[in-house]
Design an enzyme around this catalytic site. Structure first.
Site, PDB file in Angstrom:
ATOM      1  N   ARG A 175       0.808  -1.225   0.000  1.00  0.00           N
ATOM      2  CA  ARG A 175       0.000   0.000   0.000  1.00  0.00           C
ATOM      3  C   ARG A 175       0.839   1.273   0.000  1.00  0.00           C
ATOM      4  O   ARG A 175       0.483   2.282   0.609  1.00  0.00           O
ATOM      5  CB  ARG A 175      -0.967   0.008   1.186  1.00  0.00           C
ATOM      6  CG  ARG A 175      -1.925  -1.170   1.205  1.00  0.00           C
ATOM      7  CD  ARG A 175      -2.822  -1.217  -0.035  1.00  0.00           C
ATOM      8  NE  ARG A 175      -3.589  -2.457  -0.040  1.00  0.00           N
ATOM      9  CZ  ARG A 175      -3.207  -3.571  -0.666  1.00  0.00           C
ATOM     10  NH1 ARG A 175      -2.078  -3.580  -1.375  1.00  0.00           N
ATOM     11  NH2 ARG A 175      -3.939  -4.652  -0.621  1.00  0.00           N
ATOM     12  N   SER A 224     -10.554   0.369   3.195  1.00  0.00           N
ATOM     13  CA  SER A 224      -9.856  -0.021   4.423  1.00  0.00           C
ATOM     14  C   SER A 224      -9.216   1.199   5.069  1.00  0.00           C
ATOM     15  O   SER A 224      -8.490   1.946   4.417  1.00  0.00           O
ATOM     16  CB  SER A 224      -8.785  -1.067   4.118  1.00  0.00           C
ATOM     17  OG  SER A 224      -9.368  -2.264   3.657  1.00  0.00           O
ATOM     18  N   GLU A 294      -4.119   3.465   6.439  1.00  0.00           N
ATOM     19  CA  GLU A 294      -4.014   3.256   4.999  1.00  0.00           C
ATOM     20  C   GLU A 294      -4.568   4.464   4.253  1.00  0.00           C
ATOM     21  O   GLU A 294      -4.105   4.791   3.165  1.00  0.00           O
ATOM     22  CB  GLU A 294      -4.773   1.988   4.583  1.00  0.00           C
ATOM     23  CG  GLU A 294      -4.702   1.696   3.107  1.00  0.00           C
ATOM     24  CD  GLU A 294      -5.231   0.324   2.744  1.00  0.00           C
ATOM     25  OE1 GLU A 294      -5.973   0.234   1.745  1.00  0.00           O
ATOM     26  OE2 GLU A 294      -4.897  -0.653   3.434  1.00  0.00           O
TER      27      GLU A 294
END
Length: 302
Positions: A175, A224, A294
């Site tokens: 990520r 998320s 995130e």
């Protein structure tokens, strides 16, 4: 700062759409957040280049906005210029390679690729992101990440110089990518895998079904909220500390998937941030694990 004058100057000579004090709640998947001083929506390479050079000349803070997913805009809004890329969408296919402008939406790119019998991108089914935003954060699922498919990325650096970065020149991690520091993504070239169209579509539908069954897509959300710590799933950690269903104002930890915070109506960014802080504190205190965001956080509070 005279925003009306700046907007007029930015529009000079172009049919560029520029909005002042534009609520970013209209442009993010969480449907919350304060206003952008200036929001420009370029529809071509020329307009994008002009927006970036204008920000440099005027010394304006610059933010690049794709589809507004994976993003929390604070209630006080964002100063300077926000450039929204999703109005300029273009896809070019040459053999196994597919070039897309940064503003191209992933679902649209996946549809084009599947019709041409090009597979390998099915893991991205249902990810509501632009190609530019997705490659910068190396979006993906346990089945794959966008960085695995990248051949090259065209960027404009902070001095307005154009660079074509090959995959080996970009660091892709979970990520995250080194593109965060490279400048503004203009185009992305991926290399896909020829396959039968029915097989590709079957995998797309399976992934979409899995996403719909496991994620609270009926409510505004940003995807998320936390990264998965090594060896763990963030959602399971949050569930383990009993945080499912926790609520602050209109923001709630989703019952369907604890790594999602949903906007149940009239949520503010302050509600979301307070909920994030509570969840992180509980996981750290009870399990000794620090959760890393995130999502990106922009702007300033009220």
């Amino acid at each position: 700062m005279d925003l009306t004058a700046l907007a007029g100057e930015l529009q000079t000579g172009l049919k560029l759409q520029v909005l002042t004090n534009e609520p970013l709640s209209r442009h993010t998947t969480w449907r919350l957040g304060g206003p952008a001083d200036l929001l420009a929506r370029p529809r071509s390479r020329e307009e994008l280049d002009y927006c970036l050079s204008f920000a440099r000349r005027k010394g304006l803070p610059l933010h690049i906005l794709g589809n507004g997913s994976n993003l929390l805009v604070l209630d006080g809004g964002v100063r300077g210029l926000v450039v929204q890329t999703r109005e300029w969408r273009q896809v070019i296919i040459e053999g196994r390679k597919i070039l897309a402008t940064a503003g191209t939406l992933l679902p649209g790119l996946l549809q084009v690729a599947s019709k041409k019998g090009l597979g390998g991108l099915e893991f991205a089914a249902g990810i509501p992101a632009t190609v530019g935003g997705a490659v910068v954060m190396n979006a993906g699922t346990p089945a794959g990440c966008l960085g695995d498919l990248v051949v090259g990325v065209e960027v404009l650096d902070y001095d307005g110089r154009r660079h074509i970065l090959e995959n080996r020149e970009i660091t892709f991690t979970y990520r995250h990518s080194s593109l965060h520091r490279a400048g503004t993504v203009v185009t992305v070239t991926l290399e896909l895998v020829p396959d039968e169209v029915p097989a590709i579509r079957e995998r797309i539908e399976a992934n979409l079904h899995r996403r719909r069954s496991r994620q609270p897509l009926e409510w505004p959300n940003a995807g998320s909220v936390f990264k998965n710590p090594p060896g763990y799933y963030a959602g399971r950690l949050i569930e383990a500390v009993g945080a499912k269903g926790w609520r602050v104002g209109g923001a709630e930890v989703a019952e369907k998937h604890a790594n999602f915070i949903i906007n149940r109506g009239q949520a503010t960014a302050a509600d979301v941030m307070e909920l994030i802080d509570r969840v992180r504190e509980a996981v750290a205190r009870q399990l000794g694990i620090d959760l890393e965001l995130e999502i990106e956080v922009w702007g300033e509070g009220l």
